[in-house]
Design a protein around this motif. Structure first.
Motif, PDB file in Angstrom:
ATOM      1  N   PRO A  64      30.515  64.527  31.358  1.00 21.46           N
ATOM      2  CA  PRO A  64      30.607  63.065  31.242  1.00 21.46           C
ATOM      3  C   PRO A  64      29.251  62.380  31.103  1.00 21.46           C
ATOM      4  O   PRO A  64      29.164  61.299  30.515  1.00 21.46           O
ATOM      5  N   PHE A  65      28.193  62.995  31.598  1.00 26.15           N
ATOM      6  CA  PHE A  65      26.867  62.381  31.554  1.00 26.15           C
ATOM      7  C   PHE A  65      26.300  62.352  30.139  1.00 26.15           C
ATOM      8  O   PHE A  65      25.466  61.511  29.820  1.00 26.15           O
ATOM      9  N   MET A  66      26.769  63.269  29.284  1.00 25.12           N
ATOM     10  CA  MET A  66      26.331  63.266  27.884  1.00 25.12           C
ATOM     11  C   MET A  66      27.042  62.185  27.079  1.00 25.12           C
ATOM     12  O   MET A  66      26.525  61.698  26.094  1.00 25.12           O
ATOM     13  N   LEU A  67      28.246  61.820  27.519  1.00 22.75           N
ATOM     14  CA  LEU A  67      29.023  60.778  26.847  1.00 22.75           C
ATOM     15  C   LEU A  67      28.727  59.395  27.415  1.00 22.75           C
ATOM     16  O   LEU A  67      28.735  58.410  26.697  1.00 22.75           O
ATOM     17  N   PHE A  68      28.516  59.339  28.691  1.00 25.10           N
ATOM     18  CA  PHE A  68      28.444  58.084  29.418  1.00 25.10           C
ATOM     19  C   PHE A  68      27.290  58.180  30.420  1.00 25.10           C
ATOM     20  O   PHE A  68      27.491  58.530  31.583  1.00 25.10           O
ATOM     21  N   PRO A  69      26.061  57.930  29.981  1.00 19.26           N
ATOM     22  CA  PRO A  69      24.873  58.145  30.824  1.00 19.26           C
ATOM     23  C   PRO A  69      24.883  57.396  32.156  1.00 19.26           C
ATOM     24  O   PRO A  69      24.248  57.840  33.112  1.00 19.26           O
ATOM     25  N   ASP A  70      25.629  56.293  32.251  1.00 15.08           N
ATOM     26  CA  ASP A  70      25.674  55.523  33.496  1.00 15.08           C
ATOM     27  C   ASP A  70      26.780  55.985  34.446  1.00 15.08           C
ATOM     28  O   ASP A  70      27.033  55.328  35.459  1.00 15.08           O
ATOM     29  N   TYR A  71      27.421  57.100  34.144  1.00  9.50           N
ATOM     30  CA  TYR A  71      28.491  57.631  35.001  1.00  9.50           C
ATOM     31  C   TYR A  71      27.906  58.011  36.352  1.00  9.50           C
ATOM     32  O   TYR A  71      26.957  58.795  36.430  1.00  9.50           O
ATOM     33  N   THR A  72      28.440  57.433  37.425  1.00 10.73           N
ATOM     34  CA  THR A  72      27.916  57.691  38.778  1.00 10.73           C
ATOM     35  C   THR A  72      29.063  57.955  39.743  1.00 10.73           C
ATOM     36  O   THR A  72      29.410  57.107  40.567  1.00 10.73           O
ATOM     37  N   PRO A  73      29.683  59.132  39.647  1.00  9.53           N
ATOM     38  CA  PRO A  73      30.791  59.443  40.548  1.00  9.53           C
ATOM     39  C   PRO A  73      30.301  59.574  41.989  1.00  9.53           C
ATOM     40  O   PRO A  73      29.199  60.068  42.245  1.00  9.53           O
ATOM     41  N   LYS A  74      31.126  59.100  42.921  1.00 10.35           N
ATOM     42  CA  LYS A  74      30.812  59.198  44.344  1.00 10.35           C
ATOM     43  C   LYS A  74      31.913  59.992  45.027  1.00 10.35           C
ATOM     44  O   LYS A  74      33.088  59.652  44.915  1.00 10.35           O
ATOM     45  N   LEU A  75      31.512  61.033  45.749  1.00 12.06           N
ATOM     46  CA  LEU A  75      32.469  61.878  46.462  1.00 12.06           C
ATOM     47  C   LEU A  75      32.459  61.568  47.943  1.00 12.06           C
ATOM     48  O   LEU A  75      31.445  61.137  48.491  1.00 12.06           O
ATOM     49  N   SER A  76      33.567  61.851  48.589  1.00 13.83           N
ATOM     50  CA  SER A  76      33.652  61.695  50.036  1.00 13.83           C
ATOM     51  C   SER A  76      32.960  62.880  50.714  1.00 13.83           C
ATOM     52  O   SER A  76      32.752  63.936  50.102  1.00 13.83           O
ATOM     53  N   GLU A  77      32.634  62.689  51.976  1.00 12.06           N
ATOM     54  CA  GLU A  77      32.035  63.786  52.752  1.00 12.06           C
ATOM     55  C   GLU A  77      32.998  64.974  52.832  1.00 12.06           C
ATOM     56  O   GLU A  77      32.567  66.125  52.792  1.00 12.06           O
ATOM     57  N   SER A  78      34.294  64.693  52.935  1.00 12.15           N
ATOM     58  CA  SER A  78      35.267  65.788  53.021  1.00 12.15           C
ATOM     59  C   SER A  78      35.326  66.587  51.714  1.00 12.15           C
ATOM     60  O   SER A  78      35.501  67.811  51.743  1.00 12.15           O
ATOM     61  N   ASP A  79      35.162  65.911  50.564  1.00 18.39           N
ATOM     62  CA  ASP A  79      35.116  66.634  49.285  1.00 18.39           C
ATOM     63  C   ASP A  79      33.884  67.535  49.229  1.00 18.39           C
ATOM     64  O   ASP A  79      33.970  68.697  48.821  1.00 18.39           O
ATOM     65  N   LEU A 110      37.744  59.887  33.215  1.00 20.31           N
ATOM     66  CA  LEU A 110      36.588  59.663  34.092  1.00 20.31           C
ATOM     67  C   LEU A 110      37.006  59.423  35.536  1.00 20.31           C
ATOM     68  O   LEU A 110      36.188  59.546  36.444  1.00 20.31           O
ATOM     69  N   LYS A 111      38.262  59.097  35.765  1.00 23.96           N
ATOM     70  CA  LYS A 111      38.764  58.784  37.102  1.00 23.96           C
ATOM     71  C   LYS A 111      38.959  60.030  37.957  1.00 23.96           C
ATOM     72  O   LYS A 111      38.811  59.988  39.172  1.00 23.96           O
ATOM     73  N   ALA A 112      39.320  61.155  37.322  1.00 21.84           N
ATOM     74  CA  ALA A 112      39.637  62.380  38.063  1.00 21.84           C
ATOM     75  C   ALA A 112      38.845  63.569  37.506  1.00 21.84           C
ATOM     76  O   ALA A 112      39.403  64.464  36.878  1.00 21.84           O
ATOM     77  N   PRO A 113      37.528  63.584  37.748  1.00 18.48           N
ATOM     78  CA  PRO A 113      36.716  64.682  37.222  1.00 18.48           C
ATOM     79  C   PRO A 113      36.970  65.997  37.956  1.00 18.48           C
ATOM     80  O   PRO A 113      37.461  66.003  39.094  1.00 18.48           O
ATOM     81  N   ALA A 123      35.707  74.851  42.891  1.00 18.53           N
ATOM     82  CA  ALA A 123      35.853  73.609  42.136  1.00 18.53           C
ATOM     83  C   ALA A 123      37.028  72.825  42.703  1.00 18.53           C
ATOM     84  O   ALA A 123      37.897  73.381  43.376  1.00 18.53           O
ATOM     85  N   LYS A 124      37.030  71.535  42.401  1.00 16.40           N
ATOM     86  CA  LYS A 124      38.115  70.672  42.868  1.00 16.40           C
ATOM     87  C   LYS A 124      38.226  69.484  41.930  1.00 16.40           C
ATOM     88  O   LYS A 124      37.208  68.919  41.523  1.00 16.40           O
ATOM     89  N   GLN A 125      39.459  69.112  41.594  1.00 16.45           N
ATOM     90  CA  GLN A 125      39.652  67.873  40.854  1.00 16.45           C
ATOM     91  C   GLN A 125      39.838  66.765  41.884  1.00 16.45           C
ATOM     92  O   GLN A 125      40.661  66.881  42.791  1.00 16.45           O
ATOM     93  N   VAL A 126      39.041  65.721  41.747  1.00 14.03           N
ATOM     94  CA  VAL A 126      39.081  64.610  42.709  1.00 14.03           C
ATOM     95  C   VAL A 126      39.470  63.319  41.983  1.00 14.03           C
ATOM     96  O   VAL A 126      39.264  63.189  40.777  1.00 14.03           O
ATOM     97  N   ILE A 127      40.030  62.382  42.732  1.00 15.97           N
ATOM     98  CA  ILE A 127      40.283  61.047  42.194  1.00 15.97           C
ATOM     99  C   ILE A 127      39.241  60.126  42.812  1.00 15.97           C
ATOM    100  O   ILE A 127      39.173  59.982  44.032  1.00 15.97           O
ATOM    101  N   LEU A 128      38.423  59.534  41.957  1.00 15.31           N
ATOM    102  CA  LEU A 128      37.363  58.653  42.422  1.00 15.31           C
ATOM    103  C   LEU A 128      37.939  57.305  42.844  1.00 15.31           C
ATOM    104  O   LEU A 128      38.852  56.791  42.208  1.00 15.31           O
ATOM    105  N   GLU A 129      37.368  56.738  43.883  1.00 18.06           N
ATOM    106  CA  GLU A 129      37.792  55.420  44.382  1.00 18.06           C
ATOM    107  C   GLU A 129      37.215  54.284  43.540  1.00 18.06           C
ATOM    108  O   GLU A 129      37.579  53.138  43.720  1.00 18.06           O
ATOM    109  N   GLN A 130      36.312  54.609  42.643  1.00 20.85           N
ATOM    110  CA  GLN A 130      35.608  53.600  41.851  1.00 20.85           C
ATOM    111  C   GLN A 130      36.522  52.991  40.785  1.00 20.85           C
ATOM    112  O   GLN A 130      36.988  53.690  39.891  1.00 20.85           O
TER     113      GLN A 130
END
Length: 147
Positions: A64-79, A110-113, A123-130
């Motif tokens: 995603p960073f090559m397509l969308f340079p401002d992509y800033t996913p945030k993960l939870s501590e548990s993830d 982009l919501k579930a990387p 690996a894990k597929q996560v749903i971002l809260e953003q």
């Protein structure tokens, strides 16, 4: 070991090259072992995520960073903990793509990387809260936003 990869034909691989997706991908929870195969030798911009248990199952992933340079996913501590990562620097992110004709109508999720810890191959597929990320960003839209 050998596998008949959907986009590459017969290839050889070693178990250490595979990744284990915790709880599988959404909708494909029973499939957890995959082999990432790069379409471009020089980078990870586009991958085929080839399932080991079912050779007909493969997903197209993009960096995603090559397509969308401002992509800033945030993960939870548990993830982070579940992936065995001490920080975000230990992780790689990929987005599942649906390729269409014409190509600029293709979409990325982009919501579930898919988040990969290359050190332990978990690996894990996560749903971002953003809220700025959705499940279907068209490539034409992503390219315009990334400029």
């Amino acid at each position: 070991m050998n596998i008949n990869a959907k986009y590459f034909g017969e290839i050889s691989y070693e178990e250490k090259e595979t990744i284990h997706i915790i709880n599988g991908l959404f909708g494909f929870e029973s499939y957890t072992r995959y082999l990432p195969l790069s379409f471009h030798e020089e980078d990870d911009s586009m991958l085929s995520l080839q399932n080991i248990e079912d050779e007909t199952l493969s997903f197209i992933l993009m960096n995603p960073f090559m397509l969308f340079p401002d992509y800033t996913p945030k993960l939870s501590e548990s993830d982070l903990e579940e992936l065995g990562a001490s920080s975000m620097d230990d992780l790689s992110f990929y987005v599942i793509s649906v390729i269409r004709e014409p190509v600029d109508t293709s979409t990325v999720n982009l919501k579930a990387p898919l988040v990969v810890n290359a050190l332990n191959r978990k690996a894990k597929q996560v749903i971002l809260e953003q809220p700025e990320y959705t499940f279907r960003h068209t490539l034409s839209k992503v390219n315009k936003e990334g400029e």
